[in-house]
Design a protein around this motif. Sequence first.
Motif, PDB file in Angstrom:
ATOM      1  N   LYS A  36      54.286 -29.630 -28.879  1.00 39.90           N
ATOM      2  CA  LYS A  36      55.186 -30.712 -28.852  1.00 39.90           C
ATOM      3  C   LYS A  36      55.522 -31.424 -27.505  1.00 39.90           C
ATOM      4  CE  LYS A  36      58.376 -29.330 -32.436  1.00 39.90           C
ATOM      5  NZ  LYS A  36      59.692 -28.508 -32.925  1.00 39.90           N
ATOM      6  N   VAL A  37      55.373 -30.405 -26.822  1.00 42.06           N
ATOM      7  CA  VAL A  37      55.714 -30.908 -25.003  1.00 42.06           C
ATOM      8  C   VAL A  37      54.422 -31.859 -24.766  1.00 42.06           C
ATOM      9  CG1 VAL A  37      55.680 -30.286 -22.764  1.00 42.06           C
ATOM     10  CG2 VAL A  37      56.826 -28.866 -24.226  1.00 42.06           C
ATOM     11  N   GLY A  38      53.166 -31.501 -25.144  1.00 41.13           N
ATOM     12  CA  GLY A  38      51.999 -32.479 -24.578  1.00 41.13           C
ATOM     13  C   GLY A  38      52.253 -33.774 -25.121  1.00 41.13           C
ATOM     14  N   LYS A  39      52.686 -33.937 -26.623  1.00 42.94           N
ATOM     15  CA  LYS A  39      53.029 -35.072 -27.345  1.00 42.94           C
ATOM     16  C   LYS A  39      53.952 -35.972 -26.660  1.00 42.94           C
ATOM     17  CE  LYS A  39      51.114 -34.358 -31.992  1.00 42.94           C
ATOM     18  NZ  LYS A  39      51.604 -34.146 -33.266  1.00 42.94           N
ATOM     19  N   LEU A  40      55.126 -35.239 -26.100  1.00 45.29           N
ATOM     20  CA  LEU A  40      56.203 -36.072 -25.460  1.00 45.29           C
ATOM     21  C   LEU A  40      55.830 -36.474 -23.887  1.00 45.29           C
ATOM     22  CD1 LEU A  40      59.259 -33.840 -26.402  1.00 45.29           C
ATOM     23  CD2 LEU A  40      58.866 -36.190 -27.073  1.00 45.29           C
ATOM     24  N   ILE A  41      54.831 -35.596 -23.324  1.00 53.10           N
ATOM     25  CA  ILE A  41      54.393 -36.199 -21.945  1.00 53.10           C
ATOM     26  C   ILE A  41      53.549 -37.486 -22.164  1.00 53.10           C
ATOM     27  CG2 ILE A  41      52.951 -35.606 -20.235  1.00 53.10           C
ATOM     28  CD1 ILE A  41      53.935 -32.813 -20.249  1.00 53.10           C
ATOM     29  N   GLN A  42      52.656 -37.404 -23.170  1.00 53.12           N
ATOM     30  CA  GLN A  42      51.772 -38.494 -23.525  1.00 53.12           C
ATOM     31  C   GLN A  42      52.508 -39.776 -23.794  1.00 53.12           C
ATOM     32  OE1 GLN A  42      49.099 -37.744 -26.933  1.00 53.12           O
ATOM     33  NE2 GLN A  42      47.530 -39.123 -25.967  1.00 53.12           N
ATOM     34  N   LYS A  43      53.383 -39.449 -24.670  1.00 57.18           N
ATOM     35  CA  LYS A  43      54.436 -40.670 -25.054  1.00 57.18           C
ATOM     36  C   LYS A  43      55.068 -41.199 -23.760  1.00 57.18           C
ATOM     37  CE  LYS A  43      57.714 -42.075 -28.692  1.00 57.18           C
ATOM     38  NZ  LYS A  43      58.599 -41.755 -29.710  1.00 57.18           N
ATOM     39  N   ALA A  44      55.805 -40.195 -22.985  1.00 61.43           N
ATOM     40  CA  ALA A  44      56.358 -40.772 -21.788  1.00 61.43           C
ATOM     41  C   ALA A  44      55.486 -41.619 -20.846  1.00 61.43           C
ATOM     42  CB  ALA A  44      56.890 -39.548 -20.978  1.00 61.43           C
ATOM     43  N   GLU A  45      54.323 -41.160 -20.648  1.00 63.43           N
ATOM     44  CA  GLU A  45      53.125 -41.899 -20.016  1.00 63.43           C
ATOM     45  C   GLU A  45      53.080 -43.410 -20.746  1.00 63.43           C
ATOM     46  OE1 GLU A  45      52.043 -41.509 -16.897  1.00 63.43           O
ATOM     47  OE2 GLU A  45      52.987 -39.389 -16.671  1.00 63.43           O
ATOM     48  N   GLU A  46      53.143 -43.352 -21.878  1.00 61.46           N
ATOM     49  CA  GLU A  46      52.628 -44.738 -22.507  1.00 61.46           C
ATOM     50  C   GLU A  46      53.876 -45.576 -22.298  1.00 61.46           C
ATOM     51  OE1 GLU A  46      51.868 -43.921 -26.827  1.00 61.46           O
ATOM     52  OE2 GLU A  46      50.043 -42.800 -26.206  1.00 61.46           O
ATOM     53  N   LEU A  47      55.048 -45.106 -22.477  1.00 58.42           N
ATOM     54  CA  LEU A  47      56.350 -45.820 -22.436  1.00 58.42           C
ATOM     55  C   LEU A  47      56.619 -46.202 -20.707  1.00 58.42           C
ATOM     56  CD1 LEU A  47      58.768 -43.948 -24.455  1.00 58.42           C
ATOM     57  CD2 LEU A  47      57.792 -46.085 -24.884  1.00 58.42           C
ATOM     58  N   ARG A  48      56.306 -45.455 -19.920  1.00 53.65           N
ATOM     59  CA  ARG A  48      56.383 -45.747 -18.408  1.00 53.65           C
ATOM     60  C   ARG A  48      55.287 -46.887 -18.175  1.00 53.65           C
ATOM     61  NH1 ARG A  48      53.098 -44.166 -13.501  1.00 53.65           N
ATOM     62  NH2 ARG A  48      51.526 -43.937 -15.195  1.00 53.65           N
ATOM     63  N   ASN A  49      53.918 -46.805 -18.746  1.00 55.70           N
ATOM     64  CA  ASN A  49      53.143 -47.888 -18.463  1.00 55.70           C
ATOM     65  C   ASN A  49      53.602 -49.410 -19.184  1.00 55.70           C
ATOM     66  OD1 ASN A  49      51.328 -46.396 -17.058  1.00 55.70           O
ATOM     67  ND2 ASN A  49      50.168 -45.744 -18.771  1.00 55.70           N
ATOM     68  N   LEU A  50      54.358 -49.279 -20.238  1.00 59.71           N
ATOM     69  CA  LEU A  50      54.910 -50.381 -20.765  1.00 59.71           C
ATOM     70  C   LEU A  50      56.036 -50.998 -20.089  1.00 59.71           C
ATOM     71  CD1 LEU A  50      54.552 -49.287 -24.560  1.00 59.71           C
ATOM     72  CD2 LEU A  50      53.311 -50.863 -23.502  1.00 59.71           C
ATOM     73  N   THR A  51      57.045 -49.945 -19.865  1.00 64.65           N
ATOM     74  CA  THR A  51      58.244 -50.518 -19.449  1.00 64.65           C
ATOM     75  C   THR A  51      58.597 -50.328 -17.822  1.00 64.65           C
ATOM     76  OG1 THR A  51      59.443 -48.442 -19.731  1.00 64.65           O
ATOM     77  CG2 THR A  51      59.518 -49.828 -21.478  1.00 64.65           C
TER      78      THR A  51
END
Length: 105
Positions: A36-51
């Motif tokens: 779960k932590v790994g998936k959230l970290i991956q999503k955080a990086e994707e959102l950071r790159n977008l926003t």
Amino acid sequence: MVTTKDYGIIGNAIVAFLKGIATAFKGWQVRRYNRKVGKLIQKAEELRNLTGYRYFVIRFRGKLKLLPKQQLKRWIDNRTFKKGTTIRDLEKKAIYTTKILPKYK
């Protein structure tokens, strides 16, 4: 001298079996949490790159949350956290914090 309880031959086998199940269950919980932590970290990086916003993975009320820094600031203003909590305190307690994107000239 260490003393252990003796439950008899069958009792000791059952106790060993139950300890093995408990250990396996604990390992399963750890793997699930890490996934779960790994998936959230991956999503955080994707959102950071977008926003371009800064994101935090934190434990809030027993659950893992992915939140932007602006949301944490709003929660501090609304007293969601106890009085005196600052954004720095939350940054220190965060499981993961995204890096700030470099600004191009």
